[in-house]
Each structure stands twice: as structure tokens, then as C-alpha cells.
Design an enzyme around this catalytic site. Structure first.
Site, short mmCIF file in Angstrom:
data_model
loop_
_atom_site.label_atom_id
_atom_site.label_comp_id
_atom_site.label_asym_id
_atom_site.label_seq_id
_atom_site.Cartn_x
_atom_site.Cartn_y
_atom_site.Cartn_z
N ASN A 142 1.10 -1.14 3.34
CA ASN A 142 0.90 -1.05 4.80
C ASN A 142 1.45 0.24 5.40
OD1 ASN A 142 0.78 -2.23 7.71
ND2 ASN A 142 2.95 -1.74 7.38
N TYR B 230 -6.32 11.51 8.95
CA TYR B 230 -6.16 10.05 8.93
C TYR B 230 -7.45 9.36 8.47
CZ TYR B 230 -4.75 5.44 10.78
OH TYR B 230 -4.41 4.10 10.93
N ALA B 231 -8.59 9.81 8.99
CA ALA B 231 -9.88 9.21 8.61
C ALA B 231 -10.11 9.39 7.11
CB ALA B 231 -11.02 9.84 9.39
N SER C 9 -7.83 9.75 4.80
CA SER C 9 -6.89 8.90 4.04
C SER C 9 -7.37 7.45 4.05
CB SER C 9 -5.47 8.99 4.61
OG SER C 9 -5.36 8.36 5.87
N LYS C 10 -7.85 6.96 5.19
CA LYS C 10 -8.23 5.55 5.30
C LYS C 10 -9.58 5.28 4.60
CE LYS C 10 -4.53 4.26 7.41
NZ LYS C 10 -3.54 3.44 6.68
N ILE D 270 -4.45 -1.66 17.45
CA ILE D 270 -3.45 -2.72 17.51
C ILE D 270 -2.22 -2.17 18.25
CG2 ILE D 270 -2.09 -4.34 16.11
CD1 ILE D 270 -5.21 -4.50 15.68
N1 LIG Z 1 -1.83 0.07 14.98
C1 LIG Z 1 -3.10 0.35 14.79
O1 LIG Z 1 -3.87 0.47 15.76
C2 LIG Z 1 -3.66 0.50 13.40
C3 LIG Z 1 -5.05 0.51 13.26
C4 LIG Z 1 -5.60 0.65 12.00
C5 LIG Z 1 -4.79 0.79 10.89
N2 LIG Z 1 -3.44 0.77 11.05
C6 LIG Z 1 -2.63 0.96 9.83
O2 LIG Z 1 -1.75 -0.12 9.69
C7 LIG Z 1 -0.54 0.32 9.06
C8 LIG Z 1 0.65 -0.07 9.93
O3 LIG Z 1 0.51 0.57 11.18
P1 LIG Z 1 1.41 0.21 12.46
O4 LIG Z 1 0.53 0.35 13.62
O5 LIG Z 1 2.16 -1.04 12.23
O6 LIG Z 1 2.41 1.48 12.43
P2 LIG Z 1 3.93 1.61 12.91
O7 LIG Z 1 4.12 3.06 13.18
O8 LIG Z 1 4.26 0.62 13.96
O9 LIG Z 1 4.74 1.20 11.59
C9 LIG Z 1 4.61 1.92 10.40
C10 LIG Z 1 5.84 1.67 9.54
O10 LIG Z 1 5.65 2.42 8.34
C11 LIG Z 1 6.88 3.08 8.02
N3 LIG Z 1 6.59 4.29 7.24
C12 LIG Z 1 5.96 5.42 7.65
N4 LIG Z 1 5.95 6.33 6.68
C13 LIG Z 1 6.56 5.74 5.61
C14 LIG Z 1 6.84 6.18 4.29
N5 LIG Z 1 6.53 7.43 3.89
N6 LIG Z 1 7.45 5.34 3.46
C15 LIG Z 1 7.80 4.10 3.86
N7 LIG Z 1 7.60 3.63 5.11
C16 LIG Z 1 6.97 4.45 5.96
C17 LIG Z 1 7.48 3.41 9.38
O11 LIG Z 1 8.88 3.66 9.28
C18 LIG Z 1 7.14 2.17 10.18
O12 LIG Z 1 8.15 1.18 10.06
C19 LIG Z 1 -0.71 1.83 8.87
O13 LIG Z 1 -1.16 2.10 7.57
C20 LIG Z 1 -1.76 2.19 9.89
O14 LIG Z 1 -2.46 3.35 9.54
C21 LIG Z 1 -2.86 0.63 12.27
#
Ligand SMILES: NC(=O)c1ccc[n+]([C@@H]2O[C@H](COP(=O)([O-])OP(=O)(O)OC[C@H]3O[C@@H](n4cnc5c(N)ncnc54)[C@H](O)[C@@H]3O)[C@@H](O)[C@H]2O)c1
Length: 246
Positions: free
Chosen positions: A89, A154-155, A157-158, A187
Site C-alpha cells: 500500500n 505517478y500514472a 507507477s500505478k 479518497i
Molecule cells: N488517497 C487516494 O486518493 C488514493 C487514490 C488512489 C490510490 N491511492 C494509493 O493508495 C496508497 C495509500 O495512499 P493514502 O492516500 O493512504 O496515502 P497517505 O499519504 O495517507 O499514506 C501513505 C503512507 O505510506 C507511507 N510511506 C510513504 N513512502 C513510504 C516508503 N518509502 N516506505 C514505507 N512507507 C512509506 C507514509 O509514511 C504514509 O503513512 C498509495 O499507494 C496511493 O498511491 C490513494
């Protein structure tokens, strides 16, 4: 309880979707390993989950640090004897339009969001193969399907994470390991904190439920995919976006 006694690693578990997923998995009976580069966040949460009767441990690790990831996995194997579920995640954004994106911005996002997923999955795969059982869940995004303004890195990577998912489903499916991706829409977490209000309003309007999603709504899908309820779900990328693309 859907995940009773399953050993589940959740990366990026200090905040947002990862934190909600760790809590959901704990409520479903899993032994949860909260991993994050932020030690404080995961230690606090593991303490709080343990105090309310769940089994949870914290590990501070950066998913880009391969030696660190390997050491955590070896330690968990010694402690619990098995690893049933990995939720890849952890993820970041560093947005800029194509003309102004620096090489450092490009490399950093690919390193965490793509290579981090590779590092963690490669670190657990031998254990899952020995068990002839396991589940790997990868955080992709609607941005990995449709692209997004200002998110070249980001695009990519995903989209790459969806490629991992489909490849590993083929390689590991015959050996009892299921691999799936989740593509959240927008989200309400810290990752959106750099987005201007106008952009967030656009995200709400583009969604047919006219709102941002909640982290728990993604955690529920991870819990389903991690459980035996999803026993024939493999190699897919499930969009969870409130109907963004309809
Ligand atoms: N929030 C959104 O709208 C959304 C949408 C699509 C995908 N995502 C994906 O869901 C995942 C979680 O996103 P989120 O919104 O909860 O983000 P967030 O920023 O709230 O939390 C991300 C967490 O990842 C940790 N992190 C970052 N880099 C790290 C690393 N190198 N090693 C270990 N931990 C690390 C951070 O410390 C943080 O606790 C991500 O992969 C994000 O790309 C989020």
C-alpha cells in the site's frame, strides 16, 4: 472473522488507507504487521490495537530499502513462522506537468510506488511458495488506468503495478498464490493535501456518488480480496471509485 490468524503485512500503515486496512484486518482476526517509514505512527497504532485485544506489531521500514525489507521479512518469519498476506500500500505523489517534472521527482515516485512493490513482494514470495498459499494485494489507482494531469510519474507507477499484478497472477497462480490490485478513486487522505480545493471539487463532481471516498471503503475491498471469499479472484485490478469512470 474472515482473516482469523492470518499473518498480514500492510505497508504504509501509519496513515490513510494503510492504517484503515490494518484496523480492518485486525477486526477480521488477522495478526497484523504495520510497516511504514514512520516508526512513530505504526508503533502507536500497534500498541492501540494490541491494547484492544488484537494481535499487531509495528516495523519501521522504507520499502525502497531492499536490505531493510528483507530483514523485516526474515524477522517476521522467525516470529510467526508464516506470511499469509502482503498489502503493498505504501505510495507517494510528487506532481508536476511533463515540461517541469524533474528527474528526481520521476525517480522518487517510481522508486517508492513501483520498485517498493517489487522489493516487498520478492521478499515474501519464497515463504508463500513454501506454504503453497498466499495473497498479494497491490495499490494501484484510477490514475493508473486513465492517467491524470500533472502525474506522469505517478500514472506510470500505478499502471506498472497493474502489470506486476497480471504477471505475478500468471507466475504464482498455479502455485496457490493470488495477486490482485485495487484502483481507488479519490479518497480523503493526506495524499490529497497538496491538491487545490478547486481540483478536489472537480474530483467530487466527476464521481457519480458526488463525494470523495473514505479510507475504510478501500480497506473493505482489501479485506474481501485477502479472504477466502475471493478464492477465485486472481490477476484483476478492481476500480473502487464511486463510479468515476461510468
Ligand atoms: N488517497 C487516494 O486518493 C488514493 C487514490 C488512489 C490510490 N491511492 C494509493 O493508495 C496508497 C495509500 O495512499 P493514502 O492516500 O493512504 O496515502 P497517505 O499519504 O495517507 O499514506 C501513505 C503512507 O505510506 C507511507 N510511506 C510513504 N513512502 C513510504 C516508503 N518509502 N516506505 C514505507 N512507507 C512509506 C507514509 O509514511 C504514509 O503513512 C498509495 O499507494 C496511493 O498511491 C490513494
Amino acid at each position: 472473522m474472515k482473516l482469523k490468524d492470518k499473518v498480514a503485512i500492510v505497508t504504509g500503515a501509519a496513515a490513510g488507507i494503510g492504517l484503515a486496512t490494518a484496523r480492518k484486518f485486525a477486526s477480521e482476526g488477522a495478526i497484523v504487521v504495520l510497516c511504514d517509514r514512520s516508526a512513530e505512527g505504526v508503533e502507536r497504532e500497534a500498541f492501540s490495537l494490541s491494547a484492544s485485544g488484537h494481535t499487531a506489531v509495528a516495523r519501521a521500514v522504507d520499502v525502497t530499502d531492499r536490505a531493510g525489507v528483507d530483514a523485516v521479512v526474515a524477522d517476521l518469519k522467525r516470529q510467526f513462522g508464516r506470511i499469509d498476506i502482503l498489502v503493498n500500500n505504501a505510495g507517494i505523489t510528487q506532481d508536476a506537468r511533463l515540461q517541469s517534472m524533474s528527474e528526481a521527482q520521476f525517480d522518487k515516485v517510481i522508486d517508492v510506488n513501483l520498485k517498493g512493490v517489487f522489493n516487498c513482494t520478492q521478499a515474501v514470495v519464497d515463504t508463500m511458495l513454501e506454504q503453497q498459499r498466499g495473497v498479494v494485494l497491490n495499490a494501484s489507482s484510477v490514475v493508473g488506468i486513465y492517467g491524470n494531469f500533472g502525474q506522469t510519474n505517478y500514472a506510470a507507477s500505478k499502471f506498472g503495478v497493474i502489470g506486476f499484478t497480471k504477471t505475478w497472477a500468471r507466475e504464482l497462480g498455479p502455485k496457490g498464490i493470488r495477486v490482485n490490485a485495487v484502483c481507488p478513486g479519490f479518497i480523503a487522505t493526506d495524499i490529497l493535501s497538496t491538491m487545490p480545493d478547486k481540483v478536489l471539487e472537480g474530483f467530487r463532481n466527476a464521481c457519480w456518488q458526488r463525494r470523495l471516498g473514505e479510507p475504510g471503503e478501500i480497506a473493505n475491498v482489501y479485506a474481501f480480496l485477502a479472504s477466502d471469499d475471493a478464492s477465485f479472484v486472481n490477476g484483476t485490478a478492481i476500480e473502487v471509485s464511486g463510479g468515476l469512470s461510468v
